[in-house]
Design a protein around this motif. Structure first.
Motif, PDB file in Angstrom:
ATOM      1  N   HIS A   8       1.042  -0.993   0.199  1.00 27.34           N
ATOM      2  CA  HIS A   8      -0.202  -0.172   0.236  1.00 27.34           C
ATOM      3  C   HIS A   8       0.907   1.326  -0.278  1.00 27.34           C
ATOM      4  O   HIS A   8       1.657   1.325   0.773  1.00 27.34           O
ATOM      5  N   LYS A   9       0.860   1.799  -1.027  1.00 27.71           N
ATOM      6  CA  LYS A   9       1.334   3.177  -0.582  1.00 27.71           C
ATOM      7  C   LYS A   9       0.801   4.605  -0.855  1.00 27.71           C
ATOM      8  O   LYS A   9      -0.392   4.239  -1.282  1.00 27.71           O
ATOM      9  N   ARG A  10       1.134   5.595  -0.125  1.00 29.54           N
ATOM     10  CA  ARG A  10       0.211   7.272  -0.640  1.00 29.54           C
ATOM     11  C   ARG A  10       0.659   8.178  -0.835  1.00 29.54           C
ATOM     12  O   ARG A  10       2.178   8.485  -0.338  1.00 29.54           O
ATOM     13  N   TRP A  11       0.812   9.009  -2.150  1.00 26.93           N
ATOM     14  CA  TRP A  11       1.372   9.680  -2.472  1.00 26.93           C
ATOM     15  C   TRP A  11       0.712  11.541  -2.563  1.00 26.93           C
ATOM     16  O   TRP A  11      -0.449  11.392  -3.024  1.00 26.93           O
ATOM     17  N   GLY A  12       1.141  11.946  -2.003  1.00 24.73           N
ATOM     18  CA  GLY A  12       0.243  13.716  -1.597  1.00 24.73           C
ATOM     19  C   GLY A  12      -0.236  14.499  -0.224  1.00 24.73           C
ATOM     20  O   GLY A  12      -0.600  12.826   0.518  1.00 24.73           O
ATOM     21  N   GLU A  13      -1.383  14.681  -0.334  1.00 23.37           N
ATOM     22  CA  GLU A  13      -2.124  14.938   0.930  1.00 23.37           C
ATOM     23  C   GLU A  13      -3.591  15.352   0.682  1.00 23.37           C
ATOM     24  O   GLU A  13      -3.578  15.936  -0.569  1.00 23.37           O
ATOM     25  N   GLY A  14      -4.528  15.140   1.250  1.00 22.07           N
ATOM     26  CA  GLY A  14      -5.272  15.709   0.597  1.00 22.07           C
ATOM     27  C   GLY A  14      -6.253  14.724  -0.405  1.00 22.07           C
ATOM     28  O   GLY A  14      -5.978  13.829  -0.136  1.00 22.07           O
ATOM     29  N   LEU A  15      -7.017  16.078  -0.779  1.00 24.65           N
ATOM     30  CA  LEU A  15      -7.691  15.364  -1.872  1.00 24.65           C
ATOM     31  C   LEU A  15      -7.435  15.047  -2.734  1.00 24.65           C
ATOM     32  O   LEU A  15      -7.329  14.313  -3.398  1.00 24.65           O
ATOM     33  N   THR A  16      -5.863  15.083  -3.331  1.00 26.66           N
ATOM     34  CA  THR A  16      -4.985  14.997  -4.546  1.00 26.66           C
ATOM     35  C   THR A  16      -4.235  14.072  -4.056  1.00 26.66           C
ATOM     36  O   THR A  16      -3.772  13.676  -4.741  1.00 26.66           O
TER      37      THR A  16
END
Length: 193
Positions: free
Chosen positions: A138-146
């Protein structure tokens, strides 16, 4: 080209370890996993229990570097199996849970009146349980809605499960050989008998 089975049975065989019998569902096997883990904790000072847990811990340590689930394409089944062990190590999975998965597969197959008795089916059933413990990346780039997220789960099938199951069987063989009759028995409602 499979010379023994049609396409649907060959696919079933790759996924489940038997061309005819399906894998046990989570609801079916969960009481066995809980009973096996409880039995392991109650008998943790036993030499054969300690040996099996140590062998699984060695499998996790010797698995090599962690490989992200989305980088498995092109790897051989042996390398994919090692990557699965490395994912378990990175996730911090307790080796006792892995041994409990093997014992749960042993127990449910012994209790099933219409069980597939081949070793390959047992290996695949245990390997599927272990593979699910830490199967994805599991990867996540950026923050918030974007924010962009990536969730990848490798498929538990084919030779990868066979390699994992064989390694797990070797790790637990002495424990099962010496304590098969001492493993907990479950009644039809999932409680210990």
């Amino acid at each position: 080209m499979d010379t023994r089975f049609c396409r649907s049975h060959a696919d079933h065989y790759a996924r489940h370890g038997s061309p005819y019998k399906a894998s046990y569902g989570a609801r079916e096997i969960q009481p066995y996993r809980a009973a096996a883990l409880g039995w392991l904790e109650a008998n943790q000072s036993d030499t054969y229990v300690a040996n099996a847990v140590d062998r699984v811990a060695t499998l996790l340590r010797a698995a090599g570097p962690h490989v992200e689930a989305f980088r498995l394409r092109g790897l051989s089944p042996e390398e994919r199996a090692k990557a699965a062990w490395a994912r378990l190590r990175k996730a911090g999975i307790d080796p006792r849970r892995v041994v409990a998965a093997w014992l749960a597969a042993e127990m449910i197959i012994n209790d099933d009146p219409q069980a597939e008795r081949k070793a390959e089916f047992r290996q695949v059933q245990a390997a599927k349980l272990v593979h699910r413990m830490a199967s994805g990346t599991h990867k996540r780039w950026g923050e918030g809605l974007t924010a962009t997220e990536l969730h990848v789960y490798p498929r538990p099938r084919g030779r990868v499960l066979r390699h994992m199951g064989e390694a797990l069987e070797r790790a637990c063989e002495l424990l099962v050989e010496h304590h098969r009759s001492a493993l907990p028995k479950l009644s039809s409602d999932g409680r210990q008998a």
